[in-house]
Scaffold this motif. Structure first.
Motif, PDB file in Angstrom:
ATOM      1  N   HIS A  34     -36.333  30.263  14.264  1.00 17.78           N
ATOM      2  CA  HIS A  34     -36.360  29.658  15.592  1.00 17.78           C
ATOM      3  C   HIS A  34     -36.179  28.148  15.513  1.00 17.78           C
ATOM      4  O   HIS A  34     -35.456  27.553  16.320  1.00 17.78           O
ATOM      5  CB  HIS A  34     -37.677  29.988  16.297  1.00 17.78           C
ATOM      6  CG  HIS A  34     -37.838  29.326  17.635  1.00 17.78           C
ATOM      7  ND1 HIS A  34     -38.623  28.209  17.818  1.00 17.78           N
ATOM      8  CD2 HIS A  34     -37.285  29.608  18.845  1.00 17.78           C
ATOM      9  CE1 HIS A  34     -38.558  27.837  19.087  1.00 17.78           C
ATOM     10  NE2 HIS A  34     -37.760  28.672  19.735  1.00 17.78           N
ATOM     11  N   LEU A  35     -36.810  27.529  14.542  1.00 19.62           N
ATOM     12  CA  LEU A  35     -36.705  26.073  14.388  1.00 19.62           C
ATOM     13  C   LEU A  35     -35.267  25.660  14.079  1.00 19.62           C
ATOM     14  O   LEU A  35     -34.779  24.644  14.595  1.00 19.62           O
ATOM     15  CB  LEU A  35     -37.647  25.599  13.286  1.00 19.62           C
ATOM     16  CG  LEU A  35     -37.908  24.098  13.184  1.00 19.62           C
ATOM     17  CD1 LEU A  35     -38.460  23.556  14.491  1.00 19.62           C
ATOM     18  CD2 LEU A  35     -38.876  23.803  12.046  1.00 19.62           C
ATOM     19  N   CYS A  36     -34.579  26.454  13.257  1.00 25.88           N
ATOM     20  CA  CYS A  36     -33.172  26.162  12.944  1.00 25.88           C
ATOM     21  C   CYS A  36     -32.305  26.247  14.197  1.00 25.88           C
ATOM     22  O   CYS A  36     -31.437  25.392  14.428  1.00 25.88           O
ATOM     23  CB  CYS A  36     -32.657  27.136  11.886  1.00 25.88           C
ATOM     24  SG  CYS A  36     -33.297  26.859  10.227  1.00 25.88           S
ATOM     25  N   VAL A  37     -32.533  27.291  15.017  1.00 27.94           N
ATOM     26  CA  VAL A  37     -31.751  27.472  16.233  1.00 27.94           C
ATOM     27  C   VAL A  37     -32.030  26.339  17.223  1.00 27.94           C
ATOM     28  O   VAL A  37     -31.111  25.824  17.874  1.00 27.94           O
ATOM     29  CB  VAL A  37     -32.061  28.839  16.875  1.00 27.94           C
ATOM     30  CG1 VAL A  37     -31.400  28.957  18.243  1.00 27.94           C
ATOM     31  CG2 VAL A  37     -31.574  29.961  15.976  1.00 27.94           C
ATOM     32  N   VAL A  38     -33.301  25.934  17.332  1.00 31.28           N
ATOM     33  CA  VAL A  38     -33.666  24.834  18.228  1.00 31.28           C
ATOM     34  C   VAL A  38     -32.966  23.547  17.811  1.00 31.28           C
ATOM     35  O   VAL A  38     -32.392  22.824  18.644  1.00 31.28           O
ATOM     36  CB  VAL A  38     -35.193  24.628  18.246  1.00 31.28           C
ATOM     37  CG1 VAL A  38     -35.555  23.299  18.908  1.00 31.28           C
ATOM     38  CG2 VAL A  38     -35.870  25.773  18.974  1.00 31.28           C
ATOM     39  N   CYS A  39     -33.007  23.249  16.517  1.00 30.66           N
ATOM     40  CA  CYS A  39     -32.356  22.034  16.010  1.00 30.66           C
ATOM     41  C   CYS A  39     -30.856  22.079  16.260  1.00 30.66           C
ATOM     42  O   CYS A  39     -30.242  21.064  16.626  1.00 30.66           O
ATOM     43  CB  CYS A  39     -32.640  21.861  14.523  1.00 30.66           C
ATOM     44  SG  CYS A  39     -34.360  21.493  14.126  1.00 30.66           S
ATOM     45  N   LEU A  40     -30.268  23.259  16.073  1.00 31.43           N
ATOM     46  CA  LEU A  40     -28.823  23.408  16.281  1.00 31.43           C
ATOM     47  C   LEU A  40     -28.469  23.230  17.746  1.00 31.43           C
ATOM     48  O   LEU A  40     -27.509  22.527  18.094  1.00 31.43           O
ATOM     49  CB  LEU A  40     -28.374  24.784  15.783  1.00 31.43           C
ATOM     50  CG  LEU A  40     -26.880  25.051  15.687  1.00 31.43           C
ATOM     51  CD1 LEU A  40     -26.225  24.107  14.692  1.00 31.43           C
ATOM     52  CD2 LEU A  40     -26.624  26.498  15.275  1.00 31.43           C
ATOM     53  N   PHE A  41     -29.251  23.848  18.637  1.00 34.09           N
ATOM     54  CA  PHE A  41     -28.965  23.798  20.078  1.00 34.09           C
ATOM     55  C   PHE A  41     -29.126  22.386  20.625  1.00 34.09           C
ATOM     56  O   PHE A  41     -28.221  21.838  21.270  1.00 34.09           O
ATOM     57  CB  PHE A  41     -29.888  24.762  20.818  1.00 34.09           C
ATOM     58  CG  PHE A  41     -29.660  24.809  22.307  1.00 34.09           C
ATOM     59  CD1 PHE A  41     -28.634  25.569  22.850  1.00 34.09           C
ATOM     60  CD2 PHE A  41     -30.479  24.099  23.178  1.00 34.09           C
ATOM     61  CE1 PHE A  41     -28.420  25.610  24.222  1.00 34.09           C
ATOM     62  CE2 PHE A  41     -30.274  24.133  24.545  1.00 34.09           C
ATOM     63  CZ  PHE A  41     -29.246  24.891  25.065  1.00 34.09           C
ATOM     64  N   TYR A  42     -30.281  21.790  20.362  1.00 37.80           N
ATOM     65  CA  TYR A  42     -30.533  20.456  20.903  1.00 37.80           C
ATOM     66  C   TYR A  42     -29.765  19.377  20.141  1.00 37.80           C
ATOM     67  O   TYR A  42     -29.349  18.373  20.724  1.00 37.80           O
ATOM     68  CB  TYR A  42     -32.030  20.144  20.876  1.00 37.80           C
ATOM     69  CG  TYR A  42     -32.787  20.833  21.975  1.00 37.80           C
ATOM     70  CD1 TYR A  42     -32.770  20.334  23.271  1.00 37.80           C
ATOM     71  CD2 TYR A  42     -33.503  21.997  21.726  1.00 37.80           C
ATOM     72  CE1 TYR A  42     -33.457  20.971  24.297  1.00 37.80           C
ATOM     73  CE2 TYR A  42     -34.201  22.641  22.739  1.00 37.80           C
ATOM     74  CZ  TYR A  42     -34.174  22.117  24.021  1.00 37.80           C
ATOM     75  OH  TYR A  42     -34.838  22.752  25.025  1.00 37.80           O
ATOM     76  N   GLY A  43     -29.581  19.578  18.852  1.00 35.70           N
ATOM     77  CA  GLY A  43     -28.846  18.596  18.067  1.00 35.70           C
ATOM     78  C   GLY A  43     -27.402  18.470  18.512  1.00 35.70           C
ATOM     79  O   GLY A  43     -26.867  17.366  18.628  1.00 35.70           O
ATOM     80  N   THR A  44     -26.768  19.625  18.791  1.00 31.90           N
ATOM     81  CA  THR A  44     -25.364  19.601  19.233  1.00 31.90           C
ATOM     82  C   THR A  44     -25.246  19.281  20.711  1.00 31.90           C
ATOM     83  O   THR A  44     -24.384  18.508  21.125  1.00 31.90           O
ATOM     84  CB  THR A  44     -24.693  20.953  18.952  1.00 31.90           C
ATOM     85  OG1 THR A  44     -25.455  22.000  19.591  1.00 31.90           O
ATOM     86  CG2 THR A  44     -24.630  21.241  17.471  1.00 31.90           C
ATOM     87  N   GLY A  45     -26.128  19.883  21.525  1.00 34.95           N
ATOM     88  CA  GLY A  45     -26.024  19.696  22.962  1.00 34.95           C
ATOM     89  C   GLY A  45     -26.436  18.318  23.444  1.00 34.95           C
ATOM     90  O   GLY A  45     -25.673  17.638  24.129  1.00 34.95           O
ATOM     91  N   LEU A  46     -27.630  17.892  23.050  1.00 35.95           N
ATOM     92  CA  LEU A  46     -28.135  16.607  23.528  1.00 35.95           C
ATOM     93  C   LEU A  46     -27.644  15.436  22.686  1.00 35.95           C
ATOM     94  O   LEU A  46     -27.195  14.429  23.216  1.00 35.95           O
ATOM     95  CB  LEU A  46     -29.673  16.625  23.527  1.00 35.95           C
ATOM     96  CG  LEU A  46     -30.334  17.548  24.553  1.00 35.95           C
ATOM     97  CD1 LEU A  46     -31.847  17.476  24.421  1.00 35.95           C
ATOM     98  CD2 LEU A  46     -29.925  17.160  25.966  1.00 35.95           C
ATOM     99  N   GLY A  47     -27.722  15.590  21.373  1.00 33.37           N
ATOM    100  CA  GLY A  47     -27.367  14.478  20.494  1.00 33.37           C
ATOM    101  C   GLY A  47     -25.953  13.973  20.688  1.00 33.37           C
ATOM    102  O   GLY A  47     -25.728  12.775  20.874  1.00 33.37           O
TER     103      GLY A  47
END
Length: 313
Positions: free
Chosen positions: A244-257
Motif C-alpha cells: 500500500h505504501l508503494c502504491v501511495v508513493c507512486l500515486f501521489y508522487g506522479t500525480g501531485l509532484g
C-alpha cells in the motif's frame, strides 16, 4: 455563431502527443499494450480476491475495489485516445468531453479515497489490533466505500455543471489527450473565477486532507512498530503496509509532484506526461506491486491460475 458557443454545438480539438504520422502506430501499440496489461492485471487481482476465502478481509475488500476503480479510471481516457489515433481524428464533441470529464473525476477521486481508507485500515489493524474486527466490520467497510462514491458523484457533477456555464469557441484546441478540467478552464473564453475556486477547494478537500490522513496513519503505525520488542512482529506488521505504501508513493508522487512542478513552469508536454503517469502507469503497476510484495495475493493468484489451467481437463 462561429465565434463562441457553450451548447452541444461546441467542439474541441484534442492535440494529443504528436501529429507526426510515423509516430502514430508506435503510440497506438504502446498505449494499447499498457491498457491491456492494466485491465488484465487488475481483473486477476479481483478474481483472486473474490475466489479465495482467505482474502475475504477488509484489506483485500478495499484492494478489489481499488483494482475495479483502476480499470474504470484508465478506461475513461485510453480507449477514446486509441480510437482517435486509429481514425486520425482529433475532434471531441462537447457532450463527449463533459461525459469523459465526469467519469474521470469520479474514478480519480475514488482512487484517492480508497488509498486513504486502506491506510486507515492498516492503522486500525496495527495500532488497535484488539478492536480491529469490531471497527472494520463488513457494514462499516461497505459504508466507507458507498459514502466515497456518493461524494465523488456529487463533486464531479458540480464541476460539470459549472463547466456548462462557461463559453468556448467552436473548435477550441486542447493541448492534451483527454478532456482534463484544468485544460478546459484554460481554454474557456469566459470568466472562470468560480470554477477555479471550486477546483482549489476540491484539491484541498480531496487531495491535501486525504494525503495528510495517510501520513498521520503511517506516523502512528511507525510509532507502534517502534514500541514492538519482537523483530518478527515488526516485519510481519510492516509487510502488510509495504504494498500500500508503494502504491501511495507512486500515486501521489506522479500525480501531485509532477503537477506541482509543472505549475511553476507550465509545459503542455510535461502536463501530458504527468497525466500518463497517474492515469496509465500507476493503475498498470498496482497489480504487480500487490502481487509481488504480498504472499497472500501471490498464493491466491497461483491457486486461481492452477484452477484455470486444470479446468479443461
Amino acid at each position: 455563431m462561429r465565434g463562441e458557443n457553450h451548447t452541444s454545438m461546441a467542439q474541441f480539438i484534442l492535440i494529443g502527443f504528436s501529429e507526426d504520422p510515423s509516430l502514430q502506430p508506435i503510440l497506438f501499440g504502446l498505449f494499447l499494450s499498457m491498457y491491456l496489461i492494466t485491465v488484465l492485471g487488475n481483473l486477476l487481482i479481483i478474481l483472486a480476491i473474490t475466489s479465495d476465502p482467505h482474502l475475504h478481509t477488509p484489506m483485500y475488500f478495499f484492494l478489489s475495489k481499488l483494482s475495479f476503480v483502476d480499470i474504470c479510471f484508465t478506461s475513461t481516457t485510453i480507449p477514446k485516445m486509441l480510437v482517435n489515433i486509429q481514425t486520425q481524428r482529433k475532434d471531441f464533441s462537447y457532450s463527449e468531453c463533459l461525459t469523459q470529464l465526469y467519469f474521470f473525476m469520479i474514478f480519480g477521486g475514488m482512487d484517492n479515497f480508497l488509498l486513504t481508507v486502506m491506510a486507515f485500515d492498516r492503522f486500525v489493524a496495527i495500532c488497535h489490533p484488539l478492536n480491529y474486527s469490531v471497527t472494520m466490520n463488513t457494514h462499516f467497510c461497505s459504508l466507507l466505500v458507498l459514502v466515497s462514491w456518493i461524494i465523488m458523484f456529487c463533486v464531479a457533477m458540480l464541476h460539470v455543471l459549472l463547466i456548462k456555464l462557461l463559453t468556448f469557441s467552436v473548435g477550441t484546441k486542447i493541448p492534451h489527450f483527454f478532456c482534463e478540467l484544468v485544460q478546459l478552464l484554460k481554454a474557456a473564453s469566459s470568466d472562470t473565477l468560480v470554477n477555479t475556486i471550486c477546483l482549489y477547494l476540491s484539491a484541498a478537500l480531496f487531495g491535501v486532507f486525504p494525503a495528510t490522513g495517510i501520513l498521520f496513519s503511517y506516523y502512528q503505525i511507525l510509532s507502534s512498530l517502534m514500541k514492538m520488542s519482537s523483530t518478527t512482529s515488526k516485519h510481519k506488521a510492516f509487510s502488510t503496509c509495504g504494498s500500500h505504501l508503494c502504491v501511495v508513493c507512486l500515486f501521489y508522487g506522479t500525480g501531485l509532484g509532477v503537477y506541482l512542478s509543472s505549475a511553476v513552469s507550465y509545459s503542455a508536454d510535461r502536463s501530458m506526461m504527468a497525466s500518463v503517469m497517474y492515469t496509465v502507469v500507476t493503475p498498470m503497476l498496482n497489480p504487480f506491486i500487490y502481487s509481488l510484495r504480498n504472499k497472500d495475493v501471490k498464493g491466491a493468484l497461483g491457486r486461481l491460475l492452477s484452477r484455470a489451467i486444470s479446468f479443461p481437463s
